[in-house]
Design a protein around this motif. Sequence first.
Motif, PDB file in Angstrom:
ATOM      1  N   TYR A 170       0.315  -6.563   5.025  1.00 42.98           N
ATOM      2  CA  TYR A 170       0.487  -5.409   4.147  1.00 42.98           C
ATOM      3  C   TYR A 170       1.840  -4.750   4.386  1.00 42.98           C
ATOM      4  N   ILE A 171       2.452  -4.300   3.307  1.00 41.98           N
ATOM      5  CA  ILE A 171       3.690  -3.532   3.374  1.00 41.98           C
ATOM      6  C   ILE A 171       3.339  -2.100   3.018  1.00 41.98           C
ATOM      7  N   MET A 172       3.648  -1.179   3.926  1.00 44.65           N
ATOM      8  CA  MET A 172       3.313   0.226   3.741  1.00 44.65           C
ATOM      9  C   MET A 172       4.508   0.980   3.168  1.00 44.65           C
ATOM     10  N   VAL A 173       4.237   1.844   2.180  1.00 49.77           N
ATOM     11  CA  VAL A 173       5.287   2.575   1.470  1.00 49.77           C
ATOM     12  C   VAL A 173       4.908   4.056   1.380  1.00 49.77           C
ATOM     13  N   CYS A 174       5.909   4.920   1.532  1.00 48.93           N
ATOM     14  CA  CYS A 174       5.731   6.346   1.253  1.00 48.93           C
ATOM     15  C   CYS A 174       7.026   6.869   0.638  1.00 48.93           C
ATOM     16  N   ARG A 175       7.268   8.152   0.722  1.00 48.09           N
ATOM     17  CA  ARG A 175       8.462   8.732   0.109  1.00 48.09           C
ATOM     18  C   ARG A 175       9.723   8.357   0.878  1.00 48.09           C
ATOM     19  N   SER A 176       9.692   8.506   2.218  1.00 48.52           N
ATOM     20  CA  SER A 176      10.904   8.289   3.014  1.00 48.52           C
ATOM     21  C   SER A 176      10.762   7.238   4.109  1.00 48.52           C
ATOM     22  N   GLY A 177       9.551   6.847   4.420  1.00 51.71           N
ATOM     23  CA  GLY A 177       9.317   5.864   5.475  1.00 51.71           C
ATOM     24  C   GLY A 177       8.608   6.430   6.694  1.00 51.71           C
ATOM     25  N   ALA A 178       8.481   7.750   6.782  1.00 46.70           N
ATOM     26  CA  ALA A 178       7.836   8.370   7.945  1.00 46.70           C
ATOM     27  C   ALA A 178       6.314   8.211   7.911  1.00 46.70           C
ATOM     28  N   ARG A 179       5.690   8.605   6.811  1.00 49.16           N
ATOM     29  CA  ARG A 179       4.231   8.479   6.712  1.00 49.16           C
ATOM     30  C   ARG A 179       3.802   7.021   6.724  1.00 49.16           C
ATOM     31  N   SER A 180       4.573   6.171   6.055  1.00 51.02           N
ATOM     32  CA  SER A 180       4.226   4.743   6.071  1.00 51.02           C
ATOM     33  C   SER A 180       4.373   4.179   7.476  1.00 51.02           C
ATOM     34  N   GLY A 181       5.288   4.731   8.257  1.00 51.88           N
ATOM     35  CA  GLY A 181       5.425   4.324   9.660  1.00 51.88           C
ATOM     36  C   GLY A 181       4.182   4.683  10.454  1.00 51.88           C
ATOM     37  N   ARG A 182       3.660   5.887  10.223  1.00 57.12           N
ATOM     38  CA  ARG A 182       2.424   6.294  10.903  1.00 57.12           C
ATOM     39  C   ARG A 182       1.258   5.412  10.449  1.00 57.12           C
ATOM     40  N   PRO A 221      -3.883   7.278  -0.227  1.00 56.67           N
ATOM     41  CA  PRO A 221      -3.210   8.374   0.473  1.00 56.67           C
ATOM     42  C   PRO A 221      -3.426   8.276   1.981  1.00 56.67           C
ATOM     43  N   LEU A 222      -2.412   8.642   2.756  1.00 57.33           N
ATOM     44  CA  LEU A 222      -2.471   8.520   4.206  1.00 57.33           C
ATOM     45  C   LEU A 222      -3.738   9.153   4.784  1.00 57.33           C
ATOM     46  N   GLY A 223      -4.127  10.306   4.277  1.00 59.73           N
ATOM     47  CA  GLY A 223      -5.310  10.997   4.787  1.00 59.73           C
ATOM     48  C   GLY A 223      -6.619  10.260   4.549  1.00 59.73           C
ATOM     49  N   LEU A 224      -6.611   9.298   3.631  1.00 58.53           N
ATOM     50  CA  LEU A 224      -7.826   8.528   3.330  1.00 58.53           C
ATOM     51  C   LEU A 224      -7.805   7.123   3.925  1.00 58.53           C
ATOM     52  N   LEU A 225      -6.694   6.762   4.548  1.00 55.60           N
ATOM     53  CA  LEU A 225      -6.540   5.388   5.042  1.00 55.60           C
ATOM     54  C   LEU A 225      -7.645   4.988   6.019  1.00 55.60           C
ATOM     55  N   GLU A 226      -7.982   5.879   6.929  1.00 50.84           N
ATOM     56  CA  GLU A 226      -9.028   5.589   7.907  1.00 50.84           C
ATOM     57  C   GLU A 226     -10.359   5.268   7.228  1.00 50.84           C
ATOM     58  N   PHE A 227     -10.640   5.958   6.127  1.00 52.11           N
ATOM     59  CA  PHE A 227     -11.917   5.796   5.435  1.00 52.11           C
ATOM     60  C   PHE A 227     -11.923   4.602   4.484  1.00 52.11           C
ATOM     61  N   ARG A 228     -10.745   4.101   4.118  1.00 56.35           N
ATOM     62  CA  ARG A 228     -10.669   2.991   3.161  1.00 56.35           C
ATOM     63  C   ARG A 228     -10.203   1.677   3.800  1.00 56.35           C
ATOM     64  N   ILE A 262       0.857  -1.182   0.000  1.00 54.97           N
ATOM     65  CA  ILE A 262       0.000   0.000   0.000  1.00 54.97           C
ATOM     66  C   ILE A 262       0.890   1.228   0.000  1.00 54.97           C
ATOM     67  N   ASP A 263       0.701   2.075  -0.992  1.00 57.32           N
ATOM     68  CA  ASP A 263       1.454   3.323  -1.124  1.00 57.32           C
ATOM     69  C   ASP A 263       0.598   4.444  -0.544  1.00 57.32           C
ATOM     70  N   VAL A 264       1.080   5.097   0.515  1.00 58.10           N
ATOM     71  CA  VAL A 264       0.292   6.122   1.203  1.00 58.10           C
ATOM     72  C   VAL A 264       0.681   7.546   0.806  1.00 58.10           C
ATOM     73  N   ARG A 265       1.444   7.677  -0.286  1.00 64.58           N
ATOM     74  CA  ARG A 265       1.826   9.017  -0.739  1.00 64.58           C
ATOM     75  C   ARG A 265       0.638   9.731  -1.383  1.00 64.58           C
ATOM     76  N   GLU A 266       0.824  11.014  -1.630  1.00 65.66           N
ATOM     77  CA  GLU A 266      -0.213  11.819  -2.271  1.00 65.66           C
ATOM     78  C   GLU A 266      -0.259  11.526  -3.776  1.00 65.66           C
ATOM     79  N   VAL A 267      -1.356  11.910  -4.407  1.00 68.33           N
ATOM     80  CA  VAL A 267      -1.594  11.637  -5.821  1.00 68.33           C
ATOM     81  C   VAL A 267      -0.448  12.143  -6.699  1.00 68.33           C
ATOM     82  N   ASP A 268       0.022  13.368  -6.455  1.00 69.33           N
ATOM     83  CA  ASP A 268       1.084  13.930  -7.291  1.00 69.33           C
ATOM     84  C   ASP A 268       2.397  13.179  -7.132  1.00 69.33           C
ATOM     85  N   GLU A 269       2.646  12.599  -5.952  1.00 65.67           N
ATOM     86  CA  GLU A 269       3.863  11.812  -5.739  1.00 65.67           C
ATOM     87  C   GLU A 269       3.790  10.484  -6.488  1.00 65.67           C
ATOM     88  N   VAL A 270       2.643   9.836  -6.436  1.00 65.56           N
ATOM     89  CA  VAL A 270       2.445   8.544  -7.087  1.00 65.56           C
ATOM     90  C   VAL A 270       2.491   8.688  -8.606  1.00 65.56           C
TER      91      VAL A 270
END
Length: 98
Positions: free
Chosen positions: A59-71, A42-49, A22-30
């Motif tokens: 699940y393996i969580m991915v973001c740009r650097s590992g911080a958002r995916s950690g959250r 996106p991280l902001g939609l995770l709760e709703f999805r 699961i990639d939790v980055r924003e649309v423009d990053e993806v």
Amino acid sequence: MKQYTAKEVENLLTEEKPLNIIDVREVDEVANGKILGALHIPLGLLEFRMSELDKSKEYIMVCRSGARSGRATQFLESYGFHVINMTGGMLDWEGKVE
């Protein structure tokens, strides 16, 4: 929190292991590319999805650097999901992207 490096995830993909990424980055990053087969939530939609996810899967969580995916990992773990954070994120990713 369980963690994999980007290289470990890449190795698992080359072994053709079935992974749920699961990639939790924003649309423009993806838009610049994501790991092949990764689901974009996106991280902001995770709760709703969360209802789209299966607690019997890992699940393996991915973001740009590992911080958002950690959250995201901590958040989903608190709801009983089996989750692994990919440290270093896409900055460390050297594998194929789509």
